[in-house]
Design a protein around this motif. Structure first.
Motif, PDB file in Angstrom:
ATOM      1  N   UNK A   1       0.918  -1.374  -0.017  1.00 33.71           N
ATOM      2  CA  UNK A   1      -0.194   0.091   0.175  1.00 33.71           C
ATOM      3  C   UNK A   1       0.676   1.103  -0.044  1.00 33.71           C
ATOM      4  N   UNK A   2       1.323   1.219   1.044  1.00 33.66           N
ATOM      5  CA  UNK A   2       2.679   2.265   0.766  1.00 33.66           C
ATOM      6  C   UNK A   2       3.646   3.221  -0.724  1.00 33.66           C
ATOM      7  N   UNK A   3       3.947   1.110  -0.966  1.00 33.49           N
ATOM      8  CA  UNK A   3       3.960   1.525  -2.541  1.00 33.49           C
ATOM      9  C   UNK A   3       3.491   2.230  -3.397  1.00 33.49           C
ATOM     10  N   UNK A   4       2.070   2.216  -3.562  1.00 32.69           N
ATOM     11  CA  UNK A   4       0.951   2.410  -4.343  1.00 32.69           C
ATOM     12  C   UNK A   4       1.253   4.029  -4.102  1.00 32.69           C
ATOM     13  N   UNK A   5       0.626   3.962  -2.222  1.00 33.68           N
ATOM     14  CA  UNK A   5       0.295   5.716  -2.021  1.00 33.68           C
ATOM     15  C   UNK A   5       1.828   6.078  -2.982  1.00 33.68           C
ATOM     16  N   UNK A   6       2.514   5.793  -2.797  1.00 29.03           N
ATOM     17  CA  UNK A   6       4.286   6.848  -3.175  1.00 29.03           C
ATOM     18  C   UNK A   6       4.259   6.917  -4.683  1.00 29.03           C
ATOM     19  N   UNK A   7       3.679   6.327  -5.511  1.00 24.58           N
ATOM     20  CA  UNK A   7       3.826   6.000  -6.986  1.00 24.58           C
ATOM     21  C   UNK A   7       3.877   7.566  -7.384  1.00 24.58           C
ATOM     22  N   UNK A   8       4.764   8.131  -8.557  1.00 20.91           N
ATOM     23  CA  UNK A   8       3.781   8.973  -9.454  1.00 20.91           C
ATOM     24  C   UNK A   8       3.291   9.510 -10.250  1.00 20.91           C
ATOM     25  N   UNK A   9       2.665  10.465  -9.369  1.00 21.35           N
ATOM     26  CA  UNK A   9       1.402  10.799 -10.384  1.00 21.35           C
ATOM     27  C   UNK A   9       1.170  11.645 -11.485  1.00 21.35           C
ATOM     28  N   UNK A  10       0.174  11.516 -11.805  1.00 22.52           N
ATOM     29  CA  UNK A  10       0.547  12.176 -13.712  1.00 22.52           C
ATOM     30  C   UNK A  10       0.575  13.753 -13.269  1.00 22.52           C
ATOM     31  N   UNK A  11      -1.119  13.593 -12.040  1.00 21.19           N
ATOM     32  CA  UNK A  11      -1.433  14.868 -11.865  1.00 21.19           C
ATOM     33  C   UNK A  11      -0.725  14.924 -10.635  1.00 21.19           C
ATOM     34  N   UNK A  12       0.113  15.801  -9.829  1.00 15.81           N
ATOM     35  CA  UNK A  12       0.955  16.371  -8.672  1.00 15.81           C
ATOM     36  C   UNK A  12      -1.085  16.369  -8.062  1.00 15.81           C
ATOM     37  N   UNK A  13      -1.827  17.208  -7.993  1.00 15.13           N
ATOM     38  CA  UNK A  13      -3.503  17.206  -7.207  1.00 15.13           C
ATOM     39  C   UNK A  13      -4.038  16.169  -7.241  1.00 15.13           C
TER      40      UNK A  13
ATOM     41  N   UNK B   1      -2.934  12.740  -6.468  1.00 17.42           N
ATOM     42  CA  UNK B   1      -2.223  11.289  -5.514  1.00 17.42           C
ATOM     43  C   UNK B   1      -2.878   9.967  -6.484  1.00 17.42           C
ATOM     44  N   UNK B   2      -2.053   8.964  -6.323  1.00 15.81           N
ATOM     45  CA  UNK B   2      -2.385   7.969  -6.663  1.00 15.81           C
ATOM     46  C   UNK B   2      -3.369   6.838  -6.116  1.00 15.81           C
ATOM     47  N   UNK B   3      -4.393   6.519  -5.449  1.00 14.26           N
ATOM     48  CA  UNK B   3      -5.583   6.002  -4.030  1.00 14.26           C
ATOM     49  C   UNK B   3      -5.538   4.386  -4.343  1.00 14.26           C
ATOM     50  N   UNK B   4      -5.202   4.078  -3.206  1.00 10.91           N
ATOM     51  CA  UNK B   4      -5.946   2.633  -3.358  1.00 10.91           C
ATOM     52  C   UNK B   4      -7.864   2.188  -2.711  1.00 10.91           C
ATOM     53  N   UNK B   5      -7.649   1.243  -2.826  1.00 12.82           N
ATOM     54  CA  UNK B   5      -9.150   1.166  -3.137  1.00 12.82           C
ATOM     55  C   UNK B   5      -9.663   1.091  -1.754  1.00 12.82           C
TER      56      UNK B   5
END
Lengths: 365, 365
Positions: free
Chosen positions: A308-320, A322-326
């Motif tokens: 989950x930490x890896x998913x949350x820390x994944x670089x998003x396309x738009x910094x505003x 962020x990548x969410x976890x279900x």
């Protein structure tokens, strides 16, 4: 334009409870059902909480809903169980089903329970969360009442929006929670576009020739007709090119576990053989697995936390964004709505007021 | 343009067997692995059968594949089990895993088995089919070696194409079989478009800015780079608007059951902590359920038959393209390929010839 009012979740709970009690349900059944419905609204699944009251009233008036039903365990082995919902609302039977699956998982490592002779049970995610809250991996599927989904290549709908929910416990992080309809979008999303007169993205709804319908009124007519005019909602994937056969397959998986394994009905067959006053005969599926059977204590949760930490820390396309976890959107909604109240459109409030009048209970919202 | 030759499945089996034996695998391990690989090619899953030999040779040369591995059951309860694949190929461990799950389901109604310390195991559907062939409902998921899938909102890939397979037995009809990657399309489909210089549909592959990549060479570069340049394959759904968060969630469900529960690795973490000579440490998940625990004997199969009949009889958009049930394409492929041989592109045959030379076995294809 419809206005929306915020109402405290406790008030929504009180309103639901007073209505269900007035319909004749026992106090404990009322308590469980209202709890599931309010938590569903808090989680942001507006289509499956308090907005279902109109359908439930309709079920009752048509004589298909047994308000006096008390779910019962009718079969039990060390790892399996069956619950008869007695043609009542699905919520109390589903809570009993998942709690029984958890009990089996606690004793034996794994528990599988099916529920039959049930009705609509709200959001599947609620029951998966019961498992993760108790430290177990949980999976839930259901068969459905409505016919909405057009299989890949088909001109008419056959399947429903058969849900799949899956939850798993972490430690540092909140639990993983996937709660999804196997259609591209939930019915409710279409309603919101219709309400706002907004053009639909191509691929949510098809007509009887397999062409995308983008005009929201036409889309709602197709969906409401339940296939009589052809067309319907697409399976996840949207088009054959985008692998809608996978969404269609997942819907059938949801039906086979939730319906075929439980002895629930298959909508196209039920609809041509049953009267509208007959119960929906829905079925649900509940699986609970104890991670401690497979991993040393805490190892599963620690590994899931790392993922989950890896998913949350994944670089998003738009910094505003962020990548969410279900599970993140549901939790954000819950925090907001607990604080600021559950948003209820005026149109819905008027319908609830009318139900209150018909049911002879004070309108509280 | 690449030419394709048809080769009898028995010849393909002999070629695979001779290579695996030359690498030092025991005869029974060779037999099982070749069987799974050939059946995968027969089913039409070209990406996961004989075309994997190049990867397997690479694993062996890098020292990450233990050719002498023999899978072992290291934990057993009445309903659960764990299998150590011993850093060998996943196929024999996965067969042992599902067979153990079936044995538990036969005795107790339900069986859950995880496999750990494994490598690539071919097509997940093969193992789900083991369950349905024995009269059980089967479900399989796996964690993955490669990083390919861009989660919704992400600029870089994190997850693999984590498969979900599900099979259920009918009586009049062939079993239901869903075998799907949780990405929009399989890697292999991209390769075919690249080979033919065909423009990709928008939504199969995204670049690092979240924009669709339609030029096949560019798409293959993105996928091959494993995220170093940003971008990757989309989760089922394709775009956020079409609910790609569901495909992303399903991929994580596949990983949590196949990887977290088994003690398998999570690719983004493994890749930054392990040497390229270390085993992939993949994990797999196997669930078998006996329908007879929940339904009178034959009732599950009869109800599934009725549902499958409804699906097959559903009016299609184009009468020339009837509505299929998951499993139909695989069976049609198997019938064709058993009769006419497995189609093998010249490019693949040349690679297999080179492996034969390096391995010192006669080239048979």
């Amino acid at each position: 334009m419809t206005q929306t009012k915020r109402r405290a979740s406790e008030l929504v709970r009180e309103q639901i409870s007073s209505l269900l009690a007035a319909w004749g349900m026992d106090a404990d059944i009322v308590r469980i059902t209202a709890e599931v419905m309010v938590e569903t609204d808090l989680a942001g699944v507006d289509s499956h909480g308090v907005s279902m009251l109109m359908d439930y009233e309709d079920f009752r008036q048509r004589g298909k809903l047994n308000v006096k039903a008390r779910p019962q365990i009718v079969m039990e082995t060390p790892v399996a169980g069956r619950v008869d919902a007695g043609a009542g609302l699905g919520h109390p039977a589903a809570v009993m089903g998942m709690e029984l699956a958890i009990k089996k998982a606690r004793e034996m490592g794994v528990g599988v329970v099916t529920v039959f002779n049930s009705h609509h049970f709200g959001a599947a995610g609620y029951y998966a969360r019961l498992a993760s809250s108790a430290g177990f991996v949980g999976m839930v599927t259901s068969c459905t009442r409505s016919i909405a989904m057009v299989p890949t290549r088909a001109a008419v709908p056959v399947l429903g929006t058969n849900p799949i929910a899956f939850a798993a416990p972490a430690k540092r992080n909140a639990p993983f929670l996937l709660d999804m309809a196997t259609t591209s979008v939930a019915n409710n999303k279409l309603k919101v576009y219709d309400l706002n007169g907004k053009t639909l993205p191509a691929g949510w709804v098809l007509d009887g020739k397999g062409e995308p319908v983008r005009e929201p009124k036409q889309a709602m007519e197709i969906v409401r007709s339940g296939g009589k005019s052809g067309g319907g909602q697409t399976p996840l994937g949207g088009t054959a090119e985008m692998s809608s056969h996978k969404g269609y397959g997942l819907a059938m998986m949801g039906h086979i576990l939730g319906g075929t394994l439980s002895g629930g009905s298959f909508s196209p067959i039920r609809n041509r053989t049953q009267k509208t006053s007959d119960p929906d005969r829905l079925g649900h599926f509940f699986l609970a697995i104890d991670p401690k059977v497979f991993r040393p204590e805490g190892a599963f949760e620690a590994d899931l936390d790392d993922a989950i930490d890896v998913l949350h820390a994944t670089a998003p396309i738009d910094p505003a964004l962020p990548v969410l976890v279900p599970g993140d959107p549901e939790r954000a909604s819950r925090a907001d709505r607990l604080k600021n109240g559950i948003p209820l459109p005026d149109t819905l409030l008027e319908k609830i007021r009318a139900i209150c009048v018909r049911s002879g209970v004070p309108y509280l919202l």
